[in-house]
Design an enzyme around this catalytic site. Sequence first.
Site, short mmCIF file in Angstrom:
data_model
loop_
_atom_site.label_atom_id
_atom_site.label_comp_id
_atom_site.label_asym_id
_atom_site.label_seq_id
_atom_site.Cartn_x
_atom_site.Cartn_y
_atom_site.Cartn_z
N LYS A 92 4.16 -3.41 -6.29
CA LYS A 92 5.14 -3.39 -5.20
C LYS A 92 4.46 -3.60 -3.86
O LYS A 92 4.95 -4.32 -2.99
CB LYS A 92 5.87 -2.04 -5.25
CG LYS A 92 6.62 -1.64 -4.01
CD LYS A 92 7.97 -2.28 -3.99
CE LYS A 92 8.80 -2.01 -2.76
NZ LYS A 92 8.39 -1.06 -1.81
N HIS A 104 6.85 5.43 -9.04
CA HIS A 104 5.68 6.32 -9.08
C HIS A 104 5.44 6.84 -10.50
O HIS A 104 4.31 6.91 -10.96
CB HIS A 104 5.89 7.53 -8.16
CG HIS A 104 6.07 7.19 -6.71
ND1 HIS A 104 7.25 7.41 -6.03
CD2 HIS A 104 5.22 6.67 -5.79
CE1 HIS A 104 7.12 7.04 -4.77
NE2 HIS A 104 5.90 6.58 -4.59
N SER A 154 10.74 4.83 -1.79
CA SER A 154 11.18 6.08 -1.16
C SER A 154 12.05 5.76 0.06
O SER A 154 12.93 6.53 0.42
CB SER A 154 9.98 6.92 -0.73
OG SER A 154 9.09 7.08 -1.82
N ARG A 155 11.78 4.61 0.69
CA ARG A 155 12.54 4.24 1.90
C ARG A 155 13.96 3.79 1.58
O ARG A 155 14.78 3.68 2.49
CB ARG A 155 11.81 3.14 2.69
CG ARG A 155 10.55 3.67 3.38
CD ARG A 155 9.97 2.65 4.35
NE ARG A 155 8.93 3.23 5.19
CZ ARG A 155 7.62 3.11 4.97
NH1 ARG A 155 7.18 2.43 3.95
NH2 ARG A 155 6.75 3.70 5.78
P1 AMP Z 1 4.09 5.07 -1.83
O1 AMP Z 1 4.45 6.46 -2.19
O2 AMP Z 1 5.24 4.21 -1.42
O3 AMP Z 1 2.92 4.98 -0.90
O4 AMP Z 1 3.59 4.38 -3.18
C1 AMP Z 1 2.58 4.97 -3.96
C2 AMP Z 1 2.20 4.03 -5.08
O5 AMP Z 1 3.35 3.78 -5.88
C3 AMP Z 1 1.69 2.68 -4.59
O6 AMP Z 1 0.63 2.24 -5.43
C4 AMP Z 1 2.91 1.80 -4.74
O7 AMP Z 1 2.62 0.44 -4.92
C5 AMP Z 1 3.53 2.38 -5.99
N1 AMP Z 1 4.96 2.05 -6.04
C6 AMP Z 1 5.90 2.28 -5.07
N2 AMP Z 1 7.09 1.78 -5.44
C7 AMP Z 1 6.91 1.20 -6.66
C8 AMP Z 1 7.76 0.48 -7.55
N3 AMP Z 1 9.05 0.26 -7.27
N4 AMP Z 1 7.23 0.03 -8.71
C9 AMP Z 1 5.91 0.25 -9.00
N5 AMP Z 1 5.06 0.91 -8.20
C10 AMP Z 1 5.54 1.37 -7.04
#
Ligand code: AMP
Length: 284
Positions: free
Chosen positions: A150, A37, A187-188
């Site tokens: 991702k 993030h 996060s998981r």
């Molecule tokens: P999330 O909080 O998992 O819904 O992710 C929010 C944003 O962060 C989304 O655009 C994801 O693709 C991005 N994101 C999550 N994990 C990663 C990662 N390891 N590398 C780059 N972007 C990420």
Amino acid sequence: MNIFREPKKLQKWCRARKAAGAKIALVPTMGYLHEGHISLITAAKRRKADEIVVSVFVNPVQFGPNEDYAKYPRDEKADLAKCKAAGATAVFFPTPENMYLDRHSVYVNEEDLSKGLCGARRPGHFRGVCTVVAKLFNLTHPDFAVFGQKDYQQAQIIKRMVRDLNFDLDVVLAPIVREASGLARSSRNTYLSSAEKGAALAISRSLKELQTDAKKAVKAGKPLDAGKMSAKVSEALKAAGLKVDYVECVDASTLEPVKTLSSGTCVLVAVYDGKTRLIDNVLI
Ligand code: AMP
């Protein structure tokens, strides 16, 4: 750093900042922020946004009835500190009640790119994603929004939504941030026991191997067979004790299955590691 909880207040502030000539970036997240993030916030800074709005919202509409909405990790205090340190200028922490008012009845459906991959296995997931992201676009009117590779399918669907619904903004894609072990940050990952974390390493390892082999084969003019390579990755994942949800080789822009692995191919994986669903992908 400004903190907003009310959609209307965020909208008013963004409108005023825009009227004053500020370039606004939006970084949508579900919180429990990690370096993946943070890299999106850094990408927004690099593109010289005057205001970087990070939304932190575990969106109930994108979770299926048997998914992890209730237990999804949340840590508002840590997220605020991380946003501040990374250079965000505003954080939006809405509640489900103020994002989805009584009798909310309008949703956004993408009907092409959402058909396969996670869309097929998580019915309604991308409807939830598109709806909340469209709402966030309307609340912030960003010049650009940053998403991670991702969630490759999600990013392609958002790009399509922006094109097809004429949202006036750029979608910026940021590369996958990995742990030193290769595991894609998520996060998981916090759900994983140490044994499960060990098993998860097979995902990035087998994708990296496939990427290297596929690139060599393309250079040599003998592209690899997609079916055979998917089967090979599946076997490696199963051997590590993971339950394969899918391994698919698709065209990176249409997300249609391909027969051979070329430079426009994306290979995507979803597995269950114990009860935790993990995704990853590589571009050839
Ligand atoms: P999330 O909080 O998992 O819904 O992710 C929010 C944003 O962060 C989304 O655009 C994801 O693709 C991005 N994101 C999550 N994990 C990663 C990662 N390891 N590398 C780059 N972007 C990420």
